[in-house]
Design a protein around this motif. Structure first.
Motif, PDB file in Angstrom:
ATOM      1  N   VAL A  96       0.849  -1.184   0.083  1.00  0.00           N
ATOM      2  CA  VAL A  96      -0.020   0.018  -0.073  1.00  0.00           C
ATOM      3  C   VAL A  96       0.783   1.106   0.020  1.00  0.00           C
ATOM      4  N   VAL A  97       2.050   1.071   0.939  1.00  0.00           N
ATOM      5  CA  VAL A  97       2.726   2.388   0.731  1.00  0.00           C
ATOM      6  C   VAL A  97       3.522   2.617  -0.467  1.00  0.00           C
ATOM      7  N   ILE A  98       4.039   1.400  -1.329  1.00  0.00           N
ATOM      8  CA  ILE A  98       4.566   1.658  -2.663  1.00  0.00           C
ATOM      9  C   ILE A  98       3.565   1.999  -3.387  1.00  0.00           C
ATOM     10  N   VAL A  99       2.295   1.500  -3.326  1.00  0.00           N
ATOM     11  CA  VAL A  99       1.401   2.010  -4.588  1.00  0.00           C
ATOM     12  C   VAL A  99       0.900   3.553  -4.209  1.00  0.00           C
ATOM     13  N   MET A 100       0.739   3.761  -3.090  1.00  0.00           N
ATOM     14  CA  MET A 100       0.573   5.157  -2.714  1.00  0.00           C
ATOM     15  C   MET A 100       1.496   6.196  -2.802  1.00  0.00           C
ATOM     16  N   TYR A 101       2.616   5.848  -3.177  1.00  0.00           N
ATOM     17  CA  TYR A 101       3.770   6.860  -3.370  1.00  0.00           C
ATOM     18  C   TYR A 101       3.648   8.020  -3.809  1.00  0.00           C
ATOM     19  N   PRO A 102       2.919   8.468  -4.858  1.00  0.00           N
ATOM     20  CA  PRO A 102       2.641   9.666  -5.342  1.00  0.00           C
ATOM     21  C   PRO A 102       1.724  10.562  -4.198  1.00  0.00           C
ATOM     22  N   LEU A 103       0.880   9.923  -3.348  1.00  0.00           N
ATOM     23  CA  LEU A 103       0.542  10.785  -2.338  1.00  0.00           C
ATOM     24  C   LEU A 103       1.244  11.027  -1.073  1.00  0.00           C
ATOM     25  N   ILE A 104       2.340  10.094  -1.006  1.00  0.00           N
ATOM     26  CA  ILE A 104       3.001  10.448   0.097  1.00  0.00           C
ATOM     27  C   ILE A 104       4.304  11.374  -0.067  1.00  0.00           C
ATOM     28  N   THR A 105       4.779  11.056  -1.110  1.00  0.00           N
ATOM     29  CA  THR A 105       5.833  11.992  -1.643  1.00  0.00           C
ATOM     30  C   THR A 105       6.812  12.450  -0.976  1.00  0.00           C
ATOM     31  N   ASN A 106       7.151  11.487   0.278  1.00  0.00           N
ATOM     32  CA  ASN A 106       8.071  12.040   0.981  1.00  0.00           C
ATOM     33  C   ASN A 106       9.263  10.664   1.122  1.00  0.00           C
ATOM     34  N   MET A 107      10.426  10.846   0.699  1.00  0.00           N
ATOM     35  CA  MET A 107      11.008   9.633   0.613  1.00  0.00           C
ATOM     36  C   MET A 107      11.643   9.171   2.244  1.00  0.00           C
ATOM     37  N   ILE A 108      11.456  10.078   3.011  1.00  0.00           N
ATOM     38  CA  ILE A 108      11.871   9.477   4.510  1.00  0.00           C
ATOM     39  C   ILE A 108      10.802   8.744   4.994  1.00  0.00           C
ATOM     40  N   ASP A 109       9.517   9.167   4.701  1.00  0.00           N
ATOM     41  CA  ASP A 109       8.701   8.008   4.992  1.00  0.00           C
ATOM     42  C   ASP A 109       8.572   6.773   4.456  1.00  0.00           C
ATOM     43  N   ILE A 110       8.644   6.727   3.036  1.00  0.00           N
ATOM     44  CA  ILE A 110       9.088   5.355   2.419  1.00  0.00           C
ATOM     45  C   ILE A 110      10.172   4.544   3.037  1.00  0.00           C
ATOM     46  N   GLY A 111      11.293   5.484   3.101  1.00  0.00           N
ATOM     47  CA  GLY A 111      12.408   4.496   3.692  1.00  0.00           C
ATOM     48  C   GLY A 111      12.095   3.910   5.106  1.00  0.00           C
ATOM     49  N   LEU A 112      11.584   4.840   5.924  1.00  0.00           N
ATOM     50  CA  LEU A 112      11.225   4.297   7.428  1.00  0.00           C
ATOM     51  C   LEU A 112      10.413   2.985   7.208  1.00  0.00           C
ATOM     52  N   VAL A 113       9.236   3.036   6.414  1.00  0.00           N
ATOM     53  CA  VAL A 113       8.275   2.080   6.298  1.00  0.00           C
ATOM     54  C   VAL A 113       8.932   0.922   5.680  1.00  0.00           C
ATOM     55  N   THR A 114       9.792   0.907   4.738  1.00  0.00           N
ATOM     56  CA  THR A 114      10.477  -0.185   3.932  1.00  0.00           C
ATOM     57  C   THR A 114      11.502  -1.017   5.145  1.00  0.00           C
ATOM     58  N   ALA A 115      12.175   0.121   5.754  1.00  0.00           N
ATOM     59  CA  ALA A 115      13.137  -0.602   6.820  1.00  0.00           C
ATOM     60  C   ALA A 115      12.290  -1.297   7.957  1.00  0.00           C
ATOM     61  N   ALA A 116      11.342  -0.522   8.432  1.00  0.00           N
ATOM     62  CA  ALA A 116      10.499  -1.312   9.323  1.00  0.00           C
ATOM     63  C   ALA A 116       9.833  -2.543   8.804  1.00  0.00           C
ATOM     64  N   SER A 117       9.556  -2.489   7.912  1.00  0.00           N
ATOM     65  CA  SER A 117       8.711  -3.907   7.117  1.00  0.00           C
ATOM     66  C   SER A 117       9.789  -4.827   6.974  1.00  0.00           C
ATOM     67  N   ILE A 118      10.948  -4.586   6.351  1.00  0.00           N
ATOM     68  CA  ILE A 118      12.053  -5.566   6.181  1.00  0.00           C
ATOM     69  C   ILE A 118      12.123  -6.362   7.513  1.00  0.00           C
ATOM     70  N   ILE A 119      12.446  -5.462   8.664  1.00  0.00           N
ATOM     71  CA  ILE A 119      12.789  -5.955  10.026  1.00  0.00           C
ATOM     72  C   ILE A 119      11.641  -6.942  10.425  1.00  0.00           C
ATOM     73  N   ASN A 120      10.495  -6.368  10.602  1.00  0.00           N
ATOM     74  CA  ASN A 120       9.177  -7.276  10.850  1.00  0.00           C
ATOM     75  C   ASN A 120       9.081  -8.431  10.049  1.00  0.00           C
ATOM     76  N   LEU A 121       9.522  -8.518   8.839  1.00  0.00           N
ATOM     77  CA  LEU A 121       9.492  -9.669   7.942  1.00  0.00           C
ATOM     78  C   LEU A 121      10.633 -10.702   8.373  1.00  0.00           C
ATOM     79  N   ILE A 122      11.654 -10.309   8.723  1.00  0.00           N
ATOM     80  CA  ILE A 122      12.661 -11.130   9.161  1.00  0.00           C
ATOM     81  C   ILE A 122      12.301 -11.642  10.437  1.00  0.00           C
ATOM     82  N   VAL A 123      11.683 -11.211  11.400  1.00  0.00           N
ATOM     83  CA  VAL A 123      11.138 -11.496  12.665  1.00  0.00           C
ATOM     84  C   VAL A 123       9.932 -12.828  12.377  1.00  0.00           C
ATOM     85  N   PHE A 124       8.882 -12.429  11.611  1.00  0.00           N
ATOM     86  CA  PHE A 124       7.776 -13.273  11.527  1.00  0.00           C
ATOM     87  C   PHE A 124       7.713 -14.252  10.577  1.00  0.00           C
TER      88      PHE A 124
END
Length: 133
Positions: A96-124
């Motif tokens: 959803v974050v990647i698809v909604m990229y044009p509305l978010i328009t902030n690379m910091i938010d996308i980077g933070l969500v991507t990093a958090a998602s990768i960490i969570n996937l490694i755990v779960f």
């Protein structure tokens, strides 16, 4: 202590390393929520910030509960089901974050969500793919 083995452990409950990894991922999501909710206040950002808050609460609850805290014993299948649900939620949130990229328009938010998602996937994912019953 072998960091990789403890992080990828798929035992009956989450190890301390897995818990700390989820706490770090939750801190990244909180920073993202803080940037959206309190600093860059717009009506369109409120839904994103609220969704981040829901994910934060879910992830922290999932890894913070212990088998001693619940009335019934936590079985391997319970952890597996919760981990499958958490992995699906993480993947859906990332998509959803990647698809909604044009509305978010902030690379910091996308980077933070991507990093958090990768960490969570490694755990779960190890818990979700475990075959122990």
């Amino acid at each position: 202590m072998n960091f990789k083995n403890e992080l990828l452990s798929d035992g009956k409950k989450f190890t301390n390393t897995q818990k700390y990894a989820v706490y770090i991922a939750s801190a990244l999501l909180f920073i993202c929520m803080f940037l959206k909710f309190w600093i860059d206040v717009k009506a369109s950002h409120m839904h994103f910030a609220i969704a981040l808050g829901v994910y934060l609460i879910f992830y922290i609850y999932l890894v913070s509960k212990d088998s001693e805290d619940v009335m019934f014993s936590v079985s391997q299948s319970d952890v597996k089901v919760e981990s499958i649900f958490a992995a699906i939620m993480t993947i859906a949130f990332l998509v959803v974050v990647i698809v909604m990229y044009p509305l978010i328009t902030n690379m910091i938010d996308i980077g933070l969500v991507t990093a958090a998602s990768i960490i969570n996937l490694i755990v779960f994912v190890p818990h979700a793919l475990s075959h122990n019953e």
